[in-house]
Design a protein around this motif. Structure first.
Motif, PDB file in Angstrom:
ATOM      1  N   ALA A   1       1.509  11.389   1.722  1.00 40.10           N
ATOM      2  CA  ALA A   1       1.356  12.044   3.026  1.00 40.10           C
ATOM      3  C   ALA A   1       2.133  13.348   3.011  1.00 40.10           C
ATOM      4  CB  ALA A   1       1.853  11.130   4.145  1.00 40.10           C
TER       5      ALA A   1
ATOM      6  N   VAL B   1      -5.439   5.362  -0.145  1.00 36.83           N
ATOM      7  CA  VAL B   1      -4.177   4.677  -0.466  1.00 36.83           C
ATOM      8  C   VAL B   1      -4.313   4.020  -1.834  1.00 36.83           C
ATOM      9  CG1 VAL B   1      -3.581   4.173   1.942  1.00 36.83           C
ATOM     10  CG2 VAL B   1      -4.960   2.537   0.643  1.00 36.83           C
TER      11      VAL B   1
ATOM     12  N   LEU C   1       0.623   6.968  10.557  1.00 36.58           N
ATOM     13  CA  LEU C   1       0.398   7.658   9.285  1.00 36.58           C
ATOM     14  C   LEU C   1      -0.063   9.095   9.502  1.00 36.58           C
ATOM     15  CD1 LEU C   1       0.155   7.604   6.179  1.00 36.58           C
ATOM     16  CD2 LEU C   1      -2.122   6.591   6.458  1.00 36.58           C
TER      17      LEU C   1
ATOM     18  N   ALA D   1       3.397   4.184   8.653  1.00 37.44           N
ATOM     19  CA  ALA D   1       3.949   4.462   7.320  1.00 37.44           C
ATOM     20  C   ALA D   1       5.429   4.785   7.406  1.00 37.44           C
ATOM     21  CB  ALA D   1       3.191   5.623   6.679  1.00 37.44           C
TER      22      ALA D   1
ATOM     23  N   GLY E   1       7.640   1.771  10.917  1.00 37.38           N
ATOM     24  CA  GLY E   1       6.819   2.903  10.527  1.00 37.38           C
ATOM     25  C   GLY E   1       6.385   3.783  11.690  1.00 37.38           C
TER      26      GLY E   1
ATOM     27  N   GLU F   1      -2.954   2.738  10.982  1.00 35.65           N
ATOM     28  CA  GLU F   1      -1.900   2.569   9.981  1.00 35.65           C
ATOM     29  C   GLU F   1      -0.592   3.214  10.412  1.00 35.65           C
ATOM     30  OE1 GLU F   1      -4.881   4.055   9.109  1.00 35.65           O
ATOM     31  OE2 GLU F   1      -5.566   3.269   7.172  1.00 35.65           O
TER      32      GLU F   1
ATOM     33  N   ARG G   1       0.853  -1.185   0.000  1.00 35.63           N
ATOM     34  CA  ARG G   1       0.000   0.000   0.000  1.00 35.63           C
ATOM     35  C   ARG G   1       0.887   1.232   0.000  1.00 35.63           C
ATOM     36  NH1 ARG G   1      -5.267  -0.656   2.420  1.00 35.63           N
ATOM     37  NH2 ARG G   1      -5.740  -2.816   2.013  1.00 35.63           N
TER      38      ARG G   1
ATOM     39  N   VAL H   1       2.637   2.069   3.402  1.00 30.91           N
ATOM     40  CA  VAL H   1       1.654   2.009   4.490  1.00 30.91           C
ATOM     41  C   VAL H   1       1.408   0.555   4.876  1.00 30.91           C
ATOM     42  CG1 VAL H   1      -0.710   2.600   5.176  1.00 30.91           C
ATOM     43  CG2 VAL H   1       0.553   4.108   3.617  1.00 30.91           C
TER      44      VAL H   1
END
Ligand code: ZN
Length: 290
Positions: A6, A189, A63, A22, A60, A20, A2, A13
Motif C-alpha cells: 500500500a 494481495v 486499506l 490493514a 487496522g 479490508e 494476507r 490485511v
C-alpha cells in the motif's frame, strides 16, 4: 495471512473484499520488519511468526486510506512463466500439451500493481489470467511432495502477451513478447496457502469489459504447482520472492476467429477465488503514465 503493498509499504490485511483493514508492518513491528515489501523475503519465517500475533481486525485502518496498491512483490529476482499448461488452452492454440512444463521468463521490469494502466505497444496484445506462486525459501531439488512448503503465497497475475513479437521467429520470442512495461500486473494481495480451502482447485476468471472471456480452475493445470516447483528447482536455484506464472486456461483472444486483441479503453479484470481481482485499463502507449 494476507499482505499487500500500500503506497510502497508492506501491510498486513484482514477483512472481506471491499471492507479490508490493514496494519503498516514497519510501524507495528517497531522497525523489526522494513517498510519495503520486497525486504520481507529476507526473513519470511520470522515475519510469519510475528504476523500471527497481530490482531489486524482490531487495530487496522481501512486499506484504501493507506495508499494505492502496488505489486505485493515489487522486485522479484526471477519471474518464470509456463506455456500451454491447461489442455483447453493447448487445444485452442492448436499445439500438443507438453509432457514436461514449457518454461519462459517474464523480465522483472514488467511487474506492476493490480490496478496499473496497460500501455498497448501494438494492436496485438492479448490477455491470460494466471495463478502466480511466490517462492519463500531458496530452493534446489525440491521433491514435488514437499513443493508447497517452499511457497510463501499466491496472488493473481496477468500474463499480458504481444502476440506478434511472442510468435516471431524460430524459436519464438516468448520472453520478449510477454515483457513490455506493465505486462505482469500482480495482486491485489498475497495470500498464504494455509488460507486457501482448496489450494489446488482455485476458480479463476477473466473479463474484458463486461464480457467473460476465461473461466477455469487451477484444478485443471496439466503440471500443477508442486510439479512446476520440482521441475524448475531441478535446474534453477529458486530464490525468495521469485514469481512463477503458472499458465492460463482457454479463452485467449488469439484463439478466436477472427482474433480479438485489446484496444485503448478496454478494461481487463482478472479474478481468482480466495485472492481477489486485478483491474487494468488499456491505454495507447504514448498516453500511458509509465
Ligand atoms: Zn501465460
Amino acid at each position: 495471512m494476507r499482505i499487500a503493498n500500500a503506497g510502497g509499504r508492506l501491510v498486513l490485511v484482514a477483512g472481506a473484499a471491499g471492507g479490508e483493514v490493514a496494519v503498516d508492518v514497519e510501524q507495528a513491528s517497531g522497525g523489526r520488519f522494513a517498510a519495503d515489501p520486497q525486504d520481507v523475503w529476507a526473513d519470511w519465517a520470522g515475519f510469519r511468526a510475528w504476523g500471527a500475533s497481530v490482531d489486524v481486525g482490531a487495530t487496522g485502518r481501512p486499506l484504501g486510506e493507506l495508499g494505492d496498491l502496488g505489486p505485493p512483490v515489487p522486485r522479484p529476482r526471477q519471474v518464470f512463466g509456463v506455456a500451454l499448461n491447461y489442455s483447453d488452452h493447448a487445444a485452442e492454440s492448436r499445439l500438443e500439451a507438453p509432457a514436461s512444463a514449457l518454461v519462459f521468463t517474464k523480465f522483472p521490469s514488467a511487474v506492476t500493481g493490480p490496478y496499473a494502466e496497460l500501455p498497448l505497444p501494438s494492436d496485438s496484445v492479448d490477455w491470460e489470467v494466471e495463478l502466480v506462486v511466490v517462492v519463500a525459501d531458496a530452493a534446489r531439488h525440491v521433491p514435488a511432495e514437499q513443493a508447497w512448503s517452499v511457497v510463501g503465497g499466491v496472488t493473481v497475475g496477468q500474463d499480458f502477451s504481444e502476440r506478434e513479437v511472442q510468435l516471431r521467429g524460430t524459436p519464438p520470442q516468448f520472453s520478449l513478447g510477454k515483457s513490455y512495461p506493465a505486462f505482469a500486473p500482480i495482486g491485489p494481495v498475497l495470500v498464504t496457502p494455509d488460507e486457501l480451502a482448496t489450494r489446488d482447485a482455485l476458480a479463476m476468471r477473466c473479463w474484458v469489459n463486461d464480457e467473460l472471456v476465461q473461466d477455469g480452475s487451477t484444478a485443471n493445470l496439466i503440471h500443477p504447482v508442486s510439479r512446476l516447483i520440482a521441475q524448475l528447482s531441478a535446474v534453477v536455484n529458486l530464490l525468495p520472492g521469485d514469481l512463477i506464472f503458472t499458465g492460463t486456461p482457454g479463452g485467449v483472444g488469439m484463439a478466436r476467429t477472427p482474433p480479438r486483441y485489446l484496444a485503448p479503453g478496454d478494461v481487463v479484470t482478472s479474478w481468482i477465488d480466495g485472492i481477489g481481482e486485478l483491474r487494468n485499463s488499456c491505454v495507447a502507449e504514448r498516453a500511458a503514465r509509465l
